[in-house]
Design a protein around this motif. Structure first.
Motif, mmCIF file in Angstrom:
data_model
loop_
_atom_site.group_PDB
_atom_site.id
_atom_site.type_symbol
_atom_site.label_atom_id
_atom_site.label_comp_id
_atom_site.label_asym_id
_atom_site.label_seq_id
_atom_site.Cartn_x
_atom_site.Cartn_y
_atom_site.Cartn_z
ATOM 1 N N UNK A 144 1.187 -0.585 -0.236
ATOM 2 C CA UNK A 144 -0.024 0.466 0.029
ATOM 3 C C UNK A 144 0.531 1.144 -0.704
ATOM 4 N N UNK A 145 1.645 1.090 0.409
ATOM 5 C CA UNK A 145 3.078 2.125 0.957
ATOM 6 C C UNK A 145 3.095 3.209 -0.644
ATOM 7 N N UNK A 146 3.787 1.483 -1.282
ATOM 8 C CA UNK A 146 4.417 1.503 -2.647
ATOM 9 C C UNK A 146 3.770 2.083 -3.278
ATOM 10 N N UNK A 147 2.404 1.785 -3.447
ATOM 11 C CA UNK A 147 1.414 2.121 -4.253
ATOM 12 C C UNK A 147 0.990 3.384 -4.218
ATOM 13 N N UNK A 148 1.160 4.365 -3.030
ATOM 14 C CA UNK A 148 0.279 5.284 -2.961
ATOM 15 C C UNK A 148 1.517 6.168 -2.743
ATOM 16 N N UNK A 149 2.714 5.402 -2.796
ATOM 17 C CA UNK A 149 4.456 6.394 -3.601
ATOM 18 C C UNK A 149 4.006 6.402 -4.980
ATOM 19 N N UNK A 150 3.721 5.840 -5.817
ATOM 20 C CA UNK A 150 3.719 5.715 -7.239
ATOM 21 C C UNK A 150 2.457 6.612 -8.325
ATOM 22 N N UNK A 151 1.681 6.596 -6.697
ATOM 23 C CA UNK A 151 0.403 6.736 -7.006
ATOM 24 C C UNK A 151 0.025 6.155 -8.411
ATOM 25 N N UNK A 152 -0.455 5.205 -7.841
ATOM 26 C CA UNK A 152 -0.644 3.841 -8.943
ATOM 27 C C UNK A 152 -1.574 2.745 -8.173
ATOM 28 N N UNK A 153 -2.559 1.689 -9.346
ATOM 29 C CA UNK A 153 -3.264 0.809 -8.551
ATOM 30 C C UNK A 153 -2.352 -0.518 -8.627
ATOM 31 N N UNK A 154 -2.592 -1.090 -7.485
ATOM 32 C CA UNK A 154 -2.080 -2.838 -7.567
ATOM 33 C C UNK A 154 -2.003 -3.404 -9.093
ATOM 34 N N UNK A 155 -3.251 -2.779 -9.646
ATOM 35 C CA UNK A 155 -3.468 -3.471 -11.698
ATOM 36 C C UNK A 155 -1.933 -2.922 -12.058
ATOM 37 N N UNK A 156 -1.656 -1.115 -11.974
ATOM 38 C CA UNK A 156 -0.355 -1.008 -12.510
ATOM 39 C C UNK A 156 1.270 -2.153 -12.216
ATOM 40 N N UNK A 157 0.598 -2.997 -11.210
ATOM 41 C CA UNK A 157 1.900 -3.554 -10.749
ATOM 42 C C UNK A 157 2.541 -4.724 -10.971
ATOM 43 N N UNK A 158 0.543 -5.120 -10.971
ATOM 44 C CA UNK A 158 1.024 -6.255 -11.928
ATOM 45 C C UNK A 158 1.559 -7.524 -12.971
ATOM 46 N N UNK A 159 2.089 -8.546 -12.395
ATOM 47 C CA UNK A 159 2.946 -9.506 -13.299
ATOM 48 C C UNK A 159 1.792 -10.049 -13.837
ATOM 49 N N UNK A 160 1.609 -10.441 -15.230
ATOM 50 C CA UNK A 160 0.943 -11.080 -15.692
ATOM 51 C C UNK A 160 1.474 -12.292 -16.266
ATOM 52 N N UNK A 161 1.939 -11.421 -17.072
ATOM 53 C CA UNK A 161 3.603 -12.543 -17.951
ATOM 54 C C UNK A 161 4.355 -13.380 -16.890
ATOM 55 N N UNK A 162 4.400 -14.650 -17.171
ATOM 56 C CA UNK A 162 5.061 -15.302 -16.478
ATOM 57 C C UNK A 162 4.020 -15.489 -15.188
ATOM 58 N N UNK A 163 3.380 -15.604 -15.055
ATOM 59 C CA UNK A 163 2.817 -15.324 -13.486
ATOM 60 C C UNK A 163 1.955 -15.685 -14.053
ATOM 61 N N UNK A 164 0.761 -16.102 -12.802
ATOM 62 C CA UNK A 164 -0.335 -17.305 -13.295
ATOM 63 C C UNK A 164 -1.619 -16.246 -12.810
ATOM 64 N N UNK A 165 -1.445 -14.869 -13.006
ATOM 65 C CA UNK A 165 -2.597 -14.005 -12.541
ATOM 66 C C UNK A 165 -3.629 -14.063 -13.534
ATOM 67 N N UNK A 166 -3.756 -14.281 -14.824
ATOM 68 C CA UNK A 166 -5.004 -15.139 -15.462
ATOM 69 C C UNK A 166 -5.492 -15.674 -15.110
ATOM 70 N N UNK A 167 -4.962 -17.173 -14.482
ATOM 71 C CA UNK A 167 -5.365 -18.472 -13.749
ATOM 72 C C UNK A 167 -6.429 -17.480 -12.638
ATOM 73 N N UNK A 168 -5.524 -16.877 -12.091
ATOM 74 C CA UNK A 168 -6.494 -16.686 -10.558
ATOM 75 C C UNK A 168 -7.026 -15.751 -10.737
ATOM 76 N N UNK A 169 -7.873 -14.960 -12.101
ATOM 77 C CA UNK A 169 -8.672 -13.978 -12.740
ATOM 78 C C UNK A 169 -8.196 -12.751 -12.366
ATOM 79 N N UNK A 170 -6.431 -12.319 -11.575
ATOM 80 C CA UNK A 170 -6.385 -11.440 -11.159
ATOM 81 C C UNK A 170 -6.417 -10.000 -12.234
ATOM 82 N N UNK A 171 -5.990 -10.905 -13.693
ATOM 83 C CA UNK A 171 -6.238 -9.577 -14.845
ATOM 84 C C UNK A 171 -6.527 -8.974 -15.768
#
Length: 116
Positions: free
Chosen positions: A45-72
């Motif tokens: 949460x602190x990193x996202x606030x400092x970056x003025x970003x959402x968790x979607x902005x730092x989500x790794x999709x390629x090479x991770x199972x984000x799609x399988x988990x429905x996170x993308x």
């Protein structure tokens, strides 16, 4: 302790390049191998606030199972993404660099130059 922190994955070429750029500029950062250290909710949460970003902005999709988990899915909440990132640190894209000037996901590596 350095006032520059890199959340680093040594197996990632972009992460290695970013670390090398910092060192080439005379900056010896604190290196956090986040795959070993893991994440906390407060930390993300602190990193996202400092970056003025959402968790979607730092989500790794390629090479991770984000799609399988429905996170993308754009409808996935930041809270759901952060919870998943805590359980599976590889879901966070890398490298993230924090300096007194700010924080950023440094993809491409040259983005780090704006932080030093």
């Amino acid at each position: 302790m350095s006032d520059v922190v890199i959340y680093h994955n040594p197996a990632c070429g972009t992460s290695r390049d970013t670390l090398a750029l910092l060192r080439a500029k005379g900056v010896e950062p604190t290196v956090v191998e986040y795959l070993k250290a893991g994440w906390t909710k407060a930390q993300l949460e602190d990193l996202l606030a400092r970056m003025d970003a959402s968790a979607h902005d730092i989500l790794r999709v390629r090479g991770a199972n984000a799609d399988a988990l429905g996170l993308s899915d754009p409808a996935a909440s930041d809270a759901a993404l952060i919870a998943a990132m805590i359980l599976e640190p590889a879901l966070v894209n890398r490298p993230i660099v924090v300096t007194p000037k700010g924080a950023a996901l440094c993809r491409p590596a040259e983005l780090v130059l704006g932080l030093i």
